[in-house]
Design a protein around this motif. Structure first.
Motif: not given
Length: 142
Positions: A59-71, A73-85
């Motif tokens: 159930g663990l996620c985040g650095n240093p594991l290769s599994r990213e946390c969904e929260h 990932t969602v925050m990162q995608k939202e930030g990218e969408e704003e930058d792209d817009f």
């Protein structure tokens, strides 16, 4: 002055508390083979621990594991969408086109105004700046 903490195979559940990052002297940590979940805290010594400190905690996620946390990932995608817009169409070509559409016609209109001698005060300022005599310019305008 805790330097090593081994809590492996203890059937621990839940998230790793953020307060554990305040143990500055901690140089080794082993939380493997538990039932931990959530984001791995970041800070101080926690940034130096390897993947093997968290093995067996699905159930663990985040650095240093290769599994990213969904929260994250969602925050990162939202930030990218704003930058792209905002920056999607805002390139140097757009800036050049924007200035070109305003500056070129302004120079053309200014040149035509000077040729016509209208308004006189503007023609007089330009004539003085160029070192020409105002009377010569007035004679040409007639």
């Amino acid at each position: 002055m805790l330097e090593s903490l081994d809590l492996s195979s203890n059937r621990l559940e839940g998230e790793i508390p953020q307060q554990i990052t305040n143990i500055y002297s901690l140089s080794r940590l082993n939380l493997s083979c538990n039932q931990l979940s959530g984001h791995i805290p970041q800070g101080y010594q926690f940034n130096t621990f390897e993947n093997d400190s968290y093995v067996g905690n699905l159930g663990l996620c985040g650095n240093p594991l290769s599994r990213e946390c969904e929260h994250d990932t969602v925050m990162q995608k939202e930030g990218e969408e704003e930058d792209d817009f905002f920056f999607g169409g805002f390139t140097w070509q757009a800036v050049v086109i924007g200035y070109g559409c305003r500056v070129v016609p302004a120079f053309i209109i200014g040149y035509l105004m000077l040729q016509a001698g209208k308004p006189r005060w503007f023609s007089g300022i330009i004539a003085r700046e160029l070192g020409l005599k105002i009377r010569r310019m007035e004679v040409r305008m007639r």
